[in-house]
Design a protein around this motif. Structure first.
Motif, short mmCIF file in Angstrom:
data_model
loop_
_atom_site.label_atom_id
_atom_site.label_comp_id
_atom_site.label_asym_id
_atom_site.label_seq_id
_atom_site.Cartn_x
_atom_site.Cartn_y
_atom_site.Cartn_z
N GLY A 289 0.81 -1.21 0.00
CA GLY A 289 0.00 0.00 0.00
C GLY A 289 0.84 1.26 0.00
O GLY A 289 0.54 2.23 -0.71
N ALA A 290 1.93 1.25 0.78
CA ALA A 290 2.83 2.40 0.81
C ALA A 290 3.50 2.58 -0.55
O ALA A 290 3.69 3.70 -1.03
CB ALA A 290 3.87 2.23 1.90
N GLY A 291 3.86 1.44 -1.19
CA GLY A 291 4.47 1.52 -2.51
C GLY A 291 3.51 2.04 -3.57
O GLY A 291 3.89 2.85 -4.42
N ILE A 292 2.26 1.58 -3.51
CA ILE A 292 1.25 2.06 -4.46
C ILE A 292 1.02 3.56 -4.29
O ILE A 292 0.94 4.31 -5.26
CB ILE A 292 -0.06 1.28 -4.28
CG1 ILE A 292 0.10 -0.16 -4.78
CG2 ILE A 292 -1.22 1.96 -5.01
CD1 ILE A 292 -1.08 -1.06 -4.49
N GLU A 293 0.92 3.99 -3.05
CA GLU A 293 0.69 5.41 -2.81
C GLU A 293 1.87 6.25 -3.30
O GLU A 293 1.68 7.33 -3.88
CB GLU A 293 0.47 5.67 -1.32
CG GLU A 293 0.10 7.11 -1.02
CD GLU A 293 -0.40 7.31 0.40
OE1 GLU A 293 -0.10 8.37 0.96
OE2 GLU A 293 -1.08 6.42 0.93
N LEU A 294 3.09 5.76 -3.09
CA LEU A 294 4.27 6.48 -3.58
C LEU A 294 4.24 6.57 -5.10
O LEU A 294 4.53 7.63 -5.68
CB LEU A 294 5.53 5.76 -3.12
CG LEU A 294 6.87 6.36 -3.53
CD1 LEU A 294 7.02 7.77 -2.97
CD2 LEU A 294 8.02 5.48 -3.07
#
Length: 486
Positions: free
Chosen positions: A172-177
């Protein structure tokens, strides 16, 4: 968002303390053992015709007798699949929007077991539900009030919950980035900006990072990459990051991202309508950036190299022209028939550069062709692979992440259209099979290792009223990288 877990059996859900209790109801009947107060509320809602045990149905009830949470959200799942469960979470959280709930607890009823994959998709759905772009938009809505999510599970499901929660938060953090990087305007998300973002990840996660400038790229002999960048005043960047989670003798997975931070088409200028969306032409680079972050968070026992070739494609007096012939890093010469087929020109040099890592596998990711959008729309990314085992791994990763791809052909006959009278290869063929011939062009530069290619032109962003980056295929890539360490 703050994610937590709490042990709670189906017959004790009424006592859960939260601003809202979200009850995901799978199947077409109430599960055995459900708390009496909750079962009664569901039966009453069905009897009144306000709710059905079907996928997509939601209902918000307030102050239900015997239920501690002041809001009860019923969400129908239908057949209990990952896809239907994720959709139900999204629908339930959408129903809570604007209602003042800061803390929601999610319970799973009617599922055979709470798997790590189900937990992962719950986390990803929640992150998607509250995402709002606001960097350059002061008038954007305030951050969602919902900022805490508790996942309710039985004690014997604790291990699955822990695994799924960790993976979901990292992806999720990677997608948001990735979404943030792609959504930023092209005067902000420049090649220099991408380099700074990778450096920041390297500093926070202990990665080795190199950001090469034009002089260094010239020294490497990347004539194809340089040709694309020469029409812009924005300096190019060639970015390399290394995550080392295994011994140095273990061959790495290499991801290569196309980072065209704005694509005007160059001398082969694109039509003006919709050209603003060409800021998304760095979606491949954004997905590599996001995957790097996710993998670094999860710390698997493998080695990963992330490569991003970043520049703009602009028209200028010194820009590359149709008919120009350039020499790639591999030594192969390329006749440039269309300057708007620039992504393959920067990727081919990056693919040659990847040889130095003696990789176990290389996958490049690019918003490469409009032809792939015509072929597959916005549902599946186009996938090409040099062998069946790699194709199977990419397909499986996409299915596991709900970020699907579809294998496309690489028959030798598709090479015919790339023949040139003046160079080793032309950069475009005819209109027919455009995504395939683009992949065949790249394959020429990836013959020394196992190679895969993802054409994400249809999946990396949405247009129209929903315009914005999707963050795909960070989920697919992360699952694929993790599978290579097993």
């Amino acid at each position: 968002m703050d994610f937590r877990t709490q042990s709670a059996s189906l017959d004790a859900l009424a006592g859960v303390n939260a601003d809202a209790l979200v009850l995901l109801l799978a199947g077409d009947s109430l599960p055995v053992g459900l708390d009496a107060a909750l079962a009664g509320a569901v039966k009453d809602a069905i009897k009144l015709g306000d709710f059905e045990l079907k996928a997509g149905k939601t209902l918000v009830l307030q102050r239900v007798a015997g239920v501690k949470a002041p809001r009860l959200v019923l969400a129908g799942v239908g057949k209990p699949t990952l896809k239907s469960a994720r959709a139900a979470v999204l629908a339930a959280l959408a129903a809570l929007k604007g209602r003042g709930a800061a803390h929601a607890a999610i319970a799973y009823a009617g599922f055979e077991a709470l798997s790590d994959s189900l937990v992962e998709q719950t986390v990803l759905a929640a992150k998607e539900a509250v995402y709002v772009y606001r960097h350059t938009k002061p008038s954007a809505p305030a951050a969602a009030k919902l900022n805490k999510l508790t996942l309710l599970a039985a004690k014997d499901e604790a291990k699955a919950v822990k695994t799924g929660l960790a993976r979901g938060e990292a992806i999720g953090a990677g997608i948001e980035l990735a979404r943030e990087a792609a959504n930023l305007p092209p005067n902000v998300a420049t090649p220099t900006y991408l380099g700074e973002q990778v450096k920041a990840i390297g500093k926070s996660h202990g990665l080795k990072v190199e950001v090469l400038d034009q002089k260094a790229v010239e020294k490497l002999g990347m004539g194809s990459f340089l040709a694309v960048a020469k029409g812009s005043t924005e300096p190019l960047r060639f970015i390399v990051a290394r995550y080392e989670g295994a011994a140095k003798t273990v061959a790495p997975v290499v991801l290569v991202g196309k980072g065209i931070t704005f694509d005007s088409g160059g001398i082969s200028l694109k039509p003006g309508a919709g050209m603003d969306e060409m800021k998304f032409d760095m979606g491949g680079a954004a997905s590599v950036l996001g995957t790097l972050r996710a993998v670094a968070e999860l710390k698997p026992k493998l080695n990963l190299v992330a490569i991003i070739a970043a520049c703009e494609n602009m028209p200028a007096g010194n820009a590359v022209k149709p008919g120009d012939v350039v020499t790639s890093m591999s030594g192969q010469t390329i006749e440039i028939l269309n300057t708007d087929a620039e992504g393959r020109l920067i990727l081919c040099d990056a693919l040659t550069y990847a040889e130095r890592f003696k990789p176990a596998v290389v996958v490049d990711i690019a918003t490469l062709t409009g032809a792939c959008v015509i072929a597959l729309g916005g549902v599946r990314s186009g996938m090409y692979a040099s062998d069946d085992e790699l194709a199977g791994a990419l397909l499986a990763a996409g299915d596991a992440a709900l970020d699907p791809c579809w294998r496309m052909p690489l028959d030798e006959e598709y090479d015919d259209g790339l023949k040139s009278n003046f160079a080793d290869v032309a950069n475009v063929a005819g209109r027919e099979g455009g995504s395939i011939t683009a992949a065949k062009f790249l394959q020429r530069f990836a013959s020394k290792y196992r190679w895969g290619h993802l054409d994400i032109a249809g999946t990396a962003w949405k247009g129209g009223g929903a315009k914005g980056s999707t963050g795909r295929p960070v989920g697919l890539l992360t699952h694929f990288v993790l599978s290579q360490g097993r």
